[in-house]
Design an enzyme around this catalytic site. Structure first.
Site: not given
Ligand code: UGA
Length: 450
Positions: A157, A159, A268, A271
């Site tokens: 997860f 960033r 991310c 898509k």
């Protein structure tokens, strides 16, 4: 297998390098793999080819401790690892909304035949739900150790721009496994985080795959919600920035990912929203996720709205106008220009005949490669020199500190559109600028000084 499994990380993009370096920093022996020989050579020399704060230091530390190394050999990777992390890309397919799994398939087709002792293969890349189950049986068929090469899924997860922090101290860890053995091995791998009290969710493969794509789809939905409301604010002469603060103060809503603006981009969220839709259609549940089409459309609509606003501010045509674009990366704190809303807007304006000059604090090299047709300047002031309009398109903190007086001395006209709500409209208008932002009340077309 000892208490400390040896780890490999296949694919050294944003996710892979960060995962490899962070695991090495926690005392694991880690071998990073990539098919790109130049990348392997650069990483082996301690050079990190991406902008990710704190990462280069960790890579250098890992290399000098001897715990981190890089290779281009599948054989060496297979031989080294007790746990192999798959971190290769899963971009959007060229021919539709679905995810392109060819990098994962190629990687496993080469790795699995070399797996000669029991190991785990752990997918971290984002994949359509159901992929892991079929990849698991494929790996077991290809591997000399057969089903002693066990595939599981542990989505990531992190960033971009916060990769090191998000890997060492994630909000949660998800492990999708099919056996108690796989769970136990992954508990050893994530022991530092589990001991620190980070929640661990042990799930089946399908739930783990969905955990990732559903999270990204939710974040995208939140952003598109506030951006849709910005359009209503525009029509009603209300202020979306104040409204977002009010909504965010409700703890059930929360202020995170409720920042209105030019919308989301990157490698991310866009898509993943589309791949989720495509997979739902394959599963016969397309209707359930139909709203994600609107999420995507609202997001892309922000870009056309920005082009329209700029065209209107320039009197109806951008042809031959000099446009200063501030920001090229898809978000601040990153040099990534994949599906960047800023570059997309600049490309549309360029296509309409505008001359584009771009400045970005970190993404200049990547932007130059992606859009060689633009002019690039080394500072905000140089980019704005002679501009008919300034567009603020990525919310880099340094743009909030721009002095309207100094900027106005070099531009041809004092026109600015704030695509990320970073500037104080009153301050800019007081300095003689025509300040525009969708969803913020104020003068619509009249330039105060031009
Ligand atoms: C996103 C997720 O946040 C990560 O949890 C996930 O691991 C990652 O995708 C991934 O799938 O690998 P990232 O793409 O690095 O991370 O970027 P975000 O920080 O999520 O920002 C995405 C986009 O949304 C940016 O263009 C940003 O400018 C935009 N955004 C974000 C807004 O427009 N408004 C907001 O309030 C927040």
């Amino acid at each position: 297998m000892t208490n400390r499994p040896r780890l490999t990380v296949l694919g050294t993009g944003y996710l892979g390098i960060t995962h490899a370096a962070c695991m090495a920093s926690q005392g694991f022996e880690v071998l990073g793999f990539d098919t790109d020989a130049e990348k392997v050579a650069r990483l082996s020399a301690g050079e990190v080819p991406i902008y990710e704060p704190g990462l280069e230091e960790l890579v250098k530390e890992g290399l000098s401790s001897g715990r981190l190394a890089f290779t281009g050999s599948y054989e060496r990777t297979a031989e080294f690892g007790d746990v192999h992390f798959l971190c290769v890309g899963t971009p959007q397919r060229r021919d539709g909304f679905g995810a392109d799994l060819s990098q994962i398939e190629t990687c496993l087709a080469r790795l699995a035949p070399e797996l000669r002792r029991p190991c785990l293969v752990v997918g971290k890349s984002t994949v359509p739900v159901g992929s892991a189950a079929s990849l698991a049986s494929w790996v077991a068929q290809l591997a000399p150790v057969a089903d002693a090469a066990e595939l599981c899924w542990s989505p990531e997860f992190l960033r971009e721009g916060h990769g090191v922090h998000d890997t060492l101290s994630p909000d949660r860890i998800v492990i999708g496994v099919s056996s108690r053995h796989a769970e136990n091995v992954l508990r050893q791998v994530y022991a530092p985080q589990i001991e620190a009290g980070i929640p661990l969710f042990v799930t089946d493969l399908a739930t783990a795959e969905l955990a990732k794509v559903a999270a990204n789809a939710f974040l995208a939905t939140k952003i598109s919600f506030i951006n849709a409301v910005a359009e209503v604010c525009d029509a009603a002469n209300a202020d979306v920035t104040v409204l977002a603060d009010v909504l965010g103060a409700d703890p059930r809503i929360g202020s995170a990912f409720l920042r209105p603006g030019l919308g989301y981009g990157g490698g991310c969220l866009p898509k993943d929203v589309r791949a989720f839709l495509a997979r739902a259609a394959e599963l016969g549940t397309e209707d359930a996720l139909e709203f994600l089409r609107d999420v995507d459309a609202i997001n892309l609509g922000r870009r056309t709205a920005m082009v329209n606003l700029a065209t209107e501010a320039l009197g109806g045509s951008v042809t031959g106008k000099s446009v200063c674009v501030l920001g090229a990366s898809f978000k601040p704190g990153s040099d990534d220009v994949r599906d960047s809303p800023a570059l997309d807007v600049a490309q549309i304006l360029h296509g309409l005949g505008a001359d584009i000059t771009v400045y970005d604090p970190a993404a200049m090299d990547n932007a130059r490669k992606a859009c060689p047709e633009f002019t690039y300047a080394d500072s905000v002031i140089m980019a704005a020199d002679g501009a008919d309009i300034v567009l603020l398109l990525t919310d880099w903190p340094e743009f909030a500190a721009i002095d309207p007086e100094k900027l106005g001395e070099v531009t041809a006209a004092r026109r600015i559109i704030d695509g990320r709500y970073m500037l104080n409209p009153a301050t800019w208008r007081a300095a003689g600028w025509s300040y525009r932002a969708s969803g913020v009340p104020g003068p619509k077309t009249s330039d105060q000084h031009s």
